[in-house]
Design a protein around this motif. Sequence first.
Motif, mmCIF file in Angstrom:
data_model
loop_
_atom_site.group_PDB
_atom_site.id
_atom_site.type_symbol
_atom_site.label_atom_id
_atom_site.label_comp_id
_atom_site.label_asym_id
_atom_site.label_seq_id
_atom_site.Cartn_x
_atom_site.Cartn_y
_atom_site.Cartn_z
ATOM 1 N N GLU B 11 0.836 -1.206 0.000
ATOM 2 C CA GLU B 11 0.000 0.000 0.000
ATOM 3 C C GLU B 11 0.873 1.261 0.000
ATOM 4 O OE1 GLU B 11 -3.135 -0.595 -0.348
ATOM 5 O OE2 GLU B 11 -3.555 -2.529 0.579
ATOM 6 N N ARG B 126 -5.796 7.280 -0.711
ATOM 7 C CA ARG B 126 -6.398 6.189 -1.461
ATOM 8 C C ARG B 126 -6.017 4.827 -0.840
ATOM 9 N NH1 ARG B 126 -7.907 2.472 -3.144
ATOM 10 N NH2 ARG B 126 -7.468 1.431 -5.086
ATOM 11 N N GLU B 130 -7.180 2.120 3.805
ATOM 12 C CA GLU B 130 -7.219 0.654 3.848
ATOM 13 C C GLU B 130 -6.162 0.109 4.799
ATOM 14 O OE1 GLU B 130 -6.864 -1.097 -0.006
ATOM 15 O OE2 GLU B 130 -8.573 0.071 -0.724
ATOM 16 N N LEU B 133 -7.188 0.610 8.401
ATOM 17 C CA LEU B 133 -8.218 -0.362 8.789
ATOM 18 C C LEU B 133 -7.618 -1.742 9.000
ATOM 19 C CD1 LEU B 133 -11.318 0.462 6.622
ATOM 20 C CD2 LEU B 133 -11.198 0.337 9.099
ATOM 21 N N PHE B 134 -6.744 -2.106 8.089
ATOM 22 C CA PHE B 134 -6.102 -3.418 8.175
ATOM 23 C C PHE B 134 -5.302 -3.535 9.461
ATOM 24 C CE2 PHE B 134 -1.973 -5.511 7.428
ATOM 25 C CZ PHE B 134 -2.410 -6.814 7.414
#
Lengths: 109, 277
Positions: B11, B126, B130, B133-134
Amino acid sequence: MTRTALVFILLLAGISGPTLAQSGGSATLVVRDHRFEPAELTVPAGQKIELQVTNADSTPAEFESGELRREKLLPPGKTVTIYVGPLRPGQYEFFDDFHPSTRGHLVAR
Amino acid sequence: MLAVALIVFRETLEAALIASIVLAASLGIPHRHRWVATGVAAGVLGSGVVAVFAAGIEAAFAGSGQELLNAGILWLAVVMLGWHSIWMARHGRELAAHAGILGREVATGTRPLAALAVITAAAVLREGSETVLFVFGIAASAQGGAAPLVAGVFIGVAGGVVAGVLLYLGLLRIPLHRLFAVTGWMVLLLAAGLAAQGAGFLVQADLLPALGDQLWNTTWLLSEESVPGRILHTLVGYVARPAGMQVIAYVATLIVIGLPMRAISRAGRVKAVAQPL
Protein backbone atom coordinates in the motif's frame (compact mmCIF):
# COMPACT_ATOMS: atom_id res chain seq x y z
CA MET A 1 -5.69 10.90 -33.23
CA THR A 2 -9.05 12.22 -31.97
CA ARG A 3 -10.91 10.56 -34.83
CA THR A 4 -9.17 7.25 -34.21
CA ALA A 5 -10.19 7.48 -30.57
CA LEU A 6 -13.81 8.22 -31.52
CA VAL A 7 -13.95 5.26 -33.88
CA PHE A 8 -12.41 3.14 -31.13
CA ILE A 9 -14.98 4.26 -28.56
CA LEU A 10 -17.87 3.59 -30.95
CA LEU A 11 -16.39 0.20 -31.70
CA LEU A 12 -16.23 -0.62 -27.99
CA ALA A 13 -19.80 0.50 -27.47
CA GLY A 14 -20.85 -1.69 -30.41
CA ILE A 15 -19.03 -4.78 -29.13
CA SER A 16 -20.52 -4.60 -25.70
CA GLY A 17 -23.96 -3.30 -26.61
CA PRO A 18 -25.87 -6.59 -26.31
CA THR A 19 -24.45 -7.47 -22.88
CA LEU A 20 -25.67 -4.19 -21.44
CA ALA A 21 -29.30 -5.05 -21.94
CA GLN A 22 -29.14 -8.11 -19.71
CA SER A 23 -28.95 -7.81 -15.97
CA GLY A 24 -30.62 -9.25 -12.96
CA GLY A 25 -28.65 -12.07 -11.30
CA SER A 26 -27.88 -11.84 -7.61
CA ALA A 27 -25.90 -13.86 -5.10
CA THR A 28 -24.92 -13.66 -1.44
CA LEU A 29 -21.65 -14.37 0.28
CA VAL A 30 -20.70 -14.31 3.97
CA VAL A 31 -17.27 -13.94 5.60
CA ARG A 32 -17.29 -15.74 8.94
CA ASP A 33 -14.25 -16.73 11.02
CA HIS A 34 -12.12 -15.53 8.09
CA ARG A 35 -13.75 -17.98 5.73
CA PHE A 36 -16.02 -17.40 2.74
CA GLU A 37 -19.41 -19.10 2.93
CA PRO A 38 -19.90 -20.58 0.42
CA ALA A 39 -16.35 -20.94 -0.82
CA GLU A 40 -17.75 -21.76 -4.25
CA LEU A 41 -20.52 -19.57 -5.57
CA THR A 42 -22.31 -20.36 -8.82
CA VAL A 43 -23.81 -17.50 -10.83
CA PRO A 44 -25.28 -17.21 -14.31
CA ALA A 45 -22.84 -16.19 -17.06
CA GLY A 46 -23.57 -13.28 -19.39
CA GLN A 47 -25.52 -11.31 -16.79
CA LYS A 48 -24.66 -8.51 -14.43
CA ILE A 49 -24.61 -9.94 -10.90
CA GLU A 50 -25.47 -8.06 -7.74
CA LEU A 51 -23.23 -9.66 -5.14
CA GLN A 52 -24.24 -9.07 -1.50
CA VAL A 53 -21.25 -9.68 0.74
CA THR A 54 -21.71 -9.77 4.53
CA ASN A 55 -18.81 -9.54 6.93
CA ALA A 56 -19.94 -11.49 10.01
CA ASP A 57 -16.56 -11.06 11.70
CA SER A 58 -15.66 -8.35 14.20
CA THR A 59 -12.66 -7.16 12.13
CA PRO A 60 -12.67 -5.41 8.75
CA ALA A 61 -12.04 -7.43 5.60
CA GLU A 62 -11.54 -6.49 1.97
CA PHE A 63 -13.16 -8.41 -0.84
CA GLU A 64 -10.64 -8.46 -3.66
CA SER A 65 -10.37 -10.21 -6.98
CA GLY A 66 -7.97 -9.55 -9.79
CA GLU A 67 -9.96 -11.83 -12.07
CA LEU A 68 -13.19 -9.96 -11.40
CA ARG A 69 -11.29 -6.66 -11.13
CA ARG A 70 -13.04 -5.78 -7.90
CA GLU A 71 -12.00 -4.53 -4.48
CA LYS A 72 -14.24 -3.36 -1.69
CA LEU A 73 -13.87 -2.89 2.04
CA LEU A 74 -16.17 -4.95 4.23
CA PRO A 75 -16.63 -3.14 7.54
CA PRO A 76 -17.29 -5.55 10.43
CA GLY A 77 -20.92 -6.61 10.74
CA LYS A 78 -21.97 -4.90 7.48
CA THR A 79 -23.33 -6.07 4.16
CA VAL A 80 -22.00 -4.42 1.01
CA THR A 81 -23.08 -4.64 -2.62
CA ILE A 82 -20.58 -5.35 -5.37
CA TYR A 83 -21.64 -5.50 -8.99
CA VAL A 84 -19.77 -7.99 -11.17
CA GLY A 85 -19.94 -9.08 -14.77
CA PRO A 86 -21.53 -9.77 -17.16
CA LEU A 87 -19.10 -12.69 -16.96
CA ARG A 88 -17.98 -15.21 -19.51
CA PRO A 89 -18.40 -18.82 -18.35
CA GLY A 90 -15.48 -19.81 -16.17
CA GLN A 91 -14.01 -19.70 -12.70
CA TYR A 92 -13.07 -16.47 -10.94
CA GLU A 93 -10.96 -16.44 -7.77
CA PHE A 94 -11.53 -13.93 -4.97
CA PHE A 95 -9.93 -13.42 -1.56
CA ASP A 96 -9.81 -11.23 1.52
CA ASP A 97 -6.96 -8.81 0.94
CA PHE A 98 -6.48 -8.42 4.70
CA HIS A 99 -6.27 -12.20 5.23
CA PRO A 100 -4.86 -13.57 1.98
CA SER A 101 -5.48 -17.18 3.00
CA THR A 102 -9.22 -16.48 3.05
CA ARG A 103 -10.15 -17.48 -0.49
CA GLY A 104 -13.11 -18.53 -2.58
CA HIS A 105 -14.24 -18.60 -6.16
CA LEU A 106 -17.15 -17.72 -8.34
CA VAL A 107 -18.28 -20.09 -11.08
CA ALA A 108 -20.12 -18.47 -13.99
CA ARG A 109 -22.11 -20.86 -16.13
CA MET B 1 4.93 -9.60 11.25
CA LEU B 2 5.96 -10.51 7.71
CA ALA B 3 2.36 -10.62 6.52
CA VAL B 4 1.72 -7.18 7.99
CA ALA B 5 4.96 -5.81 6.51
CA LEU B 6 4.05 -7.16 3.07
CA ILE B 7 0.57 -5.65 3.00
CA VAL B 8 1.74 -2.30 4.39
CA PHE B 9 4.63 -2.29 1.90
CA ARG B 10 2.28 -2.84 -1.02
CA GLU B 11 0.00 0.00 0.00
CA THR B 12 2.89 2.38 0.79
CA LEU B 13 4.68 1.55 -2.46
CA GLU B 14 1.93 2.99 -4.62
CA ALA B 15 1.84 6.32 -2.77
CA ALA B 16 5.64 6.51 -2.62
CA LEU B 17 6.03 5.94 -6.38
CA ILE B 18 3.48 8.64 -7.17
CA ALA B 19 5.12 11.09 -4.76
CA SER B 20 8.57 10.51 -6.27
CA ILE B 21 7.27 11.03 -9.81
CA VAL B 22 5.67 14.36 -8.94
CA LEU B 23 8.79 15.42 -7.00
CA ALA B 24 10.99 14.69 -10.02
CA ALA B 25 8.46 16.23 -12.40
CA SER B 26 8.48 19.48 -10.44
CA LEU B 27 12.24 19.77 -9.99
CA GLY B 28 13.24 23.41 -9.66
CA ILE B 29 9.85 24.72 -8.54
CA PRO B 30 10.51 26.57 -5.26
CA HIS B 31 8.93 25.15 -2.09
CA ARG B 32 7.81 21.91 -3.77
CA HIS B 33 9.14 19.77 -0.90
CA ARG B 34 7.05 21.65 1.63
CA TRP B 35 3.90 21.18 -0.46
CA VAL B 36 4.51 17.49 -1.09
CA ALA B 37 5.17 16.98 2.62
CA THR B 38 1.93 18.83 3.41
CA GLY B 39 0.16 16.49 1.01
CA VAL B 40 1.60 13.41 2.72
CA ALA B 41 0.57 14.73 6.15
CA ALA B 42 -2.94 15.56 4.93
CA GLY B 43 -3.19 12.12 3.34
CA VAL B 44 -2.18 10.33 6.54
CA LEU B 45 -4.61 12.41 8.59
CA GLY B 46 -7.35 11.85 6.02
CA SER B 47 -6.66 8.10 6.04
CA GLY B 48 -7.37 8.00 9.77
CA VAL B 49 -10.60 9.95 9.32
CA VAL B 50 -11.78 7.75 6.43
CA ALA B 51 -10.93 4.59 8.40
CA VAL B 52 -12.93 5.80 11.42
CA PHE B 53 -15.96 6.56 9.25
CA ALA B 54 -15.55 3.56 6.93
CA ALA B 55 -18.88 1.99 7.83
CA GLY B 56 -20.70 5.32 7.40
CA ILE B 57 -18.99 5.96 4.06
CA GLU B 58 -19.93 2.49 2.89
CA ALA B 59 -23.60 3.05 3.71
CA ALA B 60 -23.69 6.48 2.01
CA PHE B 61 -25.16 6.96 -1.48
CA ALA B 62 -27.16 3.73 -1.39
CA GLY B 63 -24.10 1.60 -0.65
CA SER B 64 -21.91 3.22 -3.31
CA GLY B 65 -20.11 5.57 -0.91
CA GLN B 66 -16.80 3.72 -1.04
CA GLU B 67 -16.68 3.64 -4.81
CA LEU B 68 -17.75 7.28 -5.15
CA LEU B 69 -15.12 8.39 -2.64
CA ASN B 70 -12.38 6.36 -4.34
CA ALA B 71 -13.37 7.54 -7.82
CA GLY B 72 -13.58 11.13 -6.54
CA ILE B 73 -10.11 10.99 -4.98
CA LEU B 74 -8.63 9.41 -8.10
CA TRP B 75 -10.26 11.83 -10.53
CA LEU B 76 -9.28 14.83 -8.41
CA ALA B 77 -5.69 13.58 -8.65
CA VAL B 78 -6.11 13.25 -12.44
CA VAL B 79 -7.29 16.86 -12.75
CA MET B 80 -4.33 18.06 -10.66
CA LEU B 81 -1.88 15.96 -12.68
CA GLY B 82 -3.37 17.52 -15.81
CA TRP B 83 -2.89 21.03 -14.44
CA HIS B 84 0.68 20.19 -13.46
CA SER B 85 1.45 18.68 -16.88
CA ILE B 86 0.15 21.62 -18.83
CA TRP B 87 1.95 24.09 -16.54
CA MET B 88 5.18 22.14 -16.97
CA ALA B 89 4.75 22.09 -20.75
CA ARG B 90 4.75 25.87 -20.56
CA HIS B 91 7.51 26.38 -18.00
CA GLY B 92 9.60 23.21 -18.05
CA ARG B 93 12.07 24.66 -20.55
CA GLU B 94 12.55 27.72 -18.40
CA LEU B 95 13.08 25.58 -15.29
CA ALA B 96 15.57 23.31 -17.05
CA ALA B 97 17.49 26.14 -18.72
CA HIS B 98 17.78 28.45 -15.72
CA ALA B 99 17.98 26.05 -12.81
CA GLY B 100 18.37 28.32 -9.82
CA ILE B 101 17.67 31.59 -11.63
CA LEU B 102 13.97 31.44 -12.27
CA GLY B 103 11.96 33.50 -14.67
CA ARG B 104 9.54 36.00 -13.21
CA GLU B 105 6.46 33.94 -13.80
CA VAL B 106 7.90 30.81 -12.25
CA ALA B 107 9.20 32.75 -9.28
CA THR B 108 6.15 34.88 -8.59
CA GLY B 109 3.28 33.67 -10.76
CA THR B 110 0.79 30.90 -10.14
CA ARG B 111 2.62 27.65 -9.63
CA PRO B 112 0.97 24.24 -9.44
CA LEU B 113 2.09 23.84 -5.81
CA ALA B 114 -1.40 23.12 -4.56
CA ALA B 115 -1.58 20.44 -7.25
CA LEU B 116 1.52 18.77 -5.80
CA ALA B 117 -0.07 18.69 -2.35
CA VAL B 118 -3.42 17.40 -3.61
CA ILE B 119 -1.84 14.67 -5.77
CA THR B 120 0.28 13.32 -2.91
CA ALA B 121 -2.59 13.63 -0.43
CA ALA B 122 -4.83 11.68 -2.83
CA ALA B 123 -2.18 9.01 -3.39
CA VAL B 124 -1.67 8.52 0.34
CA LEU B 125 -5.37 8.69 1.19
CA ARG B 126 -6.40 6.19 -1.46
CA GLU B 127 -4.33 3.32 -0.02
CA GLY B 128 -3.81 4.78 3.45
CA SER B 129 -7.32 4.34 4.78
CA GLU B 130 -7.22 0.65 3.85
CA THR B 131 -3.88 0.25 5.57
CA VAL B 132 -5.17 1.91 8.73
CA LEU B 133 -8.22 -0.36 8.79
CA PHE B 134 -6.10 -3.42 8.17
CA VAL B 135 -3.62 -2.56 10.92
CA PHE B 136 -6.38 -1.76 13.43
CA GLY B 137 -8.16 -4.97 12.50
CA ILE B 138 -5.01 -6.95 13.31
CA ALA B 139 -4.47 -4.94 16.48
CA ALA B 140 -8.05 -5.64 17.58
CA SER B 141 -7.74 -9.36 17.02
CA ALA B 142 -4.46 -9.16 19.03
CA GLN B 143 -2.58 -11.84 17.15
CA GLY B 144 0.79 -11.99 18.90
CA GLY B 145 0.85 -8.63 20.68
CA ALA B 146 1.79 -5.12 19.64
CA ALA B 147 5.56 -5.38 19.05
CA PRO B 148 5.51 -7.54 15.89
CA LEU B 149 2.66 -5.44 14.53
CA VAL B 150 4.54 -2.18 15.02
CA ALA B 151 7.68 -3.74 13.55
CA GLY B 152 5.70 -5.00 10.54
CA VAL B 153 4.15 -1.58 9.88
CA PHE B 154 7.54 0.07 10.22
CA ILE B 155 9.28 -2.36 7.84
CA GLY B 156 6.44 -2.06 5.34
CA VAL B 157 6.41 1.74 5.32
CA ALA B 158 10.23 1.90 5.23
CA GLY B 159 10.33 -0.53 2.28
CA GLY B 160 7.78 1.53 0.34
CA VAL B 161 9.63 4.78 1.03
CA VAL B 162 12.98 3.24 -0.01
CA ALA B 163 11.44 2.15 -3.33
CA GLY B 164 10.12 5.68 -3.86
CA VAL B 165 13.50 7.24 -3.05
CA LEU B 166 15.22 4.83 -5.47
CA LEU B 167 12.84 5.82 -8.27
CA TYR B 168 13.41 9.50 -7.47
CA LEU B 169 17.21 9.15 -7.47
CA GLY B 170 17.00 7.16 -10.70
CA LEU B 171 14.97 9.91 -12.34
CA LEU B 172 17.45 12.56 -11.17
CA ARG B 173 20.18 10.79 -13.12
CA ILE B 174 18.42 11.78 -16.33
CA PRO B 175 20.13 14.87 -17.84
CA LEU B 176 18.18 17.98 -16.89
CA HIS B 177 17.27 18.94 -20.46
CA ARG B 178 15.62 15.56 -20.94
CA LEU B 179 14.19 15.03 -17.45
CA PHE B 180 10.96 16.98 -18.00
CA ALA B 181 10.27 15.20 -21.27
CA VAL B 182 10.50 11.89 -19.40
CA THR B 183 8.52 12.99 -16.33
CA GLY B 184 5.95 14.64 -18.61
CA TRP B 185 5.24 11.26 -20.15
CA MET B 186 5.27 9.54 -16.77
CA VAL B 187 2.77 11.99 -15.31
CA LEU B 188 0.54 11.65 -18.39
CA LEU B 189 0.48 7.83 -18.17
CA LEU B 190 0.04 7.98 -14.39
CA ALA B 191 -2.98 10.27 -14.84
CA ALA B 192 -4.48 7.97 -17.49
CA GLY B 193 -4.02 4.96 -15.21
CA LEU B 194 -5.66 6.68 -12.25
CA ALA B 195 -8.57 7.79 -14.46
CA ALA B 196 -9.07 4.16 -15.53
CA GLN B 197 -8.99 3.02 -11.90
CA GLY B 198 -11.60 5.64 -11.04
CA ALA B 199 -13.79 4.45 -13.90
CA GLY B 200 -13.38 0.88 -12.60
CA PHE B 201 -14.84 1.90 -9.23
CA LEU B 202 -17.87 3.47 -10.86
CA VAL B 203 -18.41 0.29 -12.90
CA GLN B 204 -18.18 -1.74 -9.67
CA ALA B 205 -20.90 0.48 -8.15
CA ASP B 206 -22.96 0.04 -11.34
CA LEU B 207 -22.91 3.82 -11.89
CA LEU B 208 -21.16 3.41 -15.25
CA PRO B 209 -21.67 0.58 -17.76
CA ALA B 210 -18.71 -1.82 -18.06
CA LEU B 211 -18.91 -1.77 -21.90
CA GLY B 212 -17.36 -5.20 -21.94
CA ASP B 213 -16.43 -6.68 -18.56
CA GLN B 214 -13.11 -7.92 -19.84
CA LEU B 215 -11.93 -6.58 -23.18
CA TRP B 216 -8.79 -8.68 -23.15
CA ASN B 217 -6.72 -10.74 -20.71
CA THR B 218 -2.94 -10.46 -20.58
CA THR B 219 -2.50 -12.31 -17.27
CA TRP B 220 -0.45 -14.95 -19.12
CA LEU B 221 2.02 -12.22 -20.02
CA LEU B 222 2.06 -10.23 -16.78
CA SER B 223 -0.16 -10.91 -13.79
CA GLU B 224 -1.44 -7.84 -12.02
CA GLU B 225 -0.83 -9.60 -8.71
CA SER B 226 2.91 -9.99 -9.36
CA VAL B 227 5.27 -7.28 -8.09
CA PRO B 228 6.19 -5.99 -11.58
CA GLY B 229 2.49 -6.09 -12.47
CA ARG B 230 1.59 -4.01 -9.43
CA ILE B 231 4.34 -1.49 -10.09
CA LEU B 232 3.26 -1.11 -13.72
CA HIS B 233 -0.34 -0.84 -12.51
CA THR B 234 0.64 2.17 -10.41
CA LEU B 235 3.02 3.78 -12.89
CA VAL B 236 1.22 3.39 -16.22
CA GLY B 237 -2.16 1.95 -15.21
CA TYR B 238 -1.50 -1.60 -16.38
CA VAL B 239 -4.66 -3.70 -16.05
CA ALA B 240 -4.50 -7.34 -17.13
CA ARG B 241 -8.27 -7.57 -17.72
CA PRO B 242 -9.60 -4.10 -18.45
CA ALA B 243 -13.27 -3.22 -18.82
CA GLY B 244 -14.23 -1.23 -21.91
CA MET B 245 -15.08 1.79 -19.76
CA GLN B 246 -11.58 1.75 -18.27
CA VAL B 247 -9.98 1.75 -21.71
CA ILE B 248 -12.17 4.71 -22.68
CA ALA B 249 -11.20 6.62 -19.52
CA TYR B 250 -7.53 5.87 -20.19
CA VAL B 251 -7.57 6.99 -23.83
CA ALA B 252 -9.75 10.04 -23.07
CA THR B 253 -7.29 11.20 -20.39
CA LEU B 254 -4.33 10.75 -22.74
CA ILE B 255 -6.11 12.93 -25.30
CA VAL B 256 -7.46 15.61 -22.94
CA ILE B 257 -4.12 16.16 -21.17
CA GLY B 258 -1.69 15.05 -23.87
CA LEU B 259 -2.94 17.18 -26.78
CA PRO B 260 -2.72 20.58 -25.02
CA MET B 261 0.61 19.51 -23.50
CA ARG B 262 2.03 18.84 -26.94
CA ALA B 263 0.58 21.96 -28.51
CA ILE B 264 1.96 24.21 -25.74
CA SER B 265 5.37 22.62 -25.72
CA ARG B 266 5.56 22.89 -29.54
CA ALA B 267 4.59 26.55 -29.45
CA GLY B 268 7.26 27.11 -26.79
CA ARG B 269 9.88 25.43 -28.93
CA VAL B 270 9.02 27.61 -31.95
CA LYS B 271 9.23 30.73 -29.77
CA ALA B 272 12.54 29.64 -28.32
CA VAL B 273 13.99 29.18 -31.78
CA ALA B 274 12.62 32.51 -33.04
CA GLN B 275 13.90 34.48 -30.06
CA PRO B 276 17.01 32.87 -28.69
CA LEU B 277 17.58 34.00 -25.11
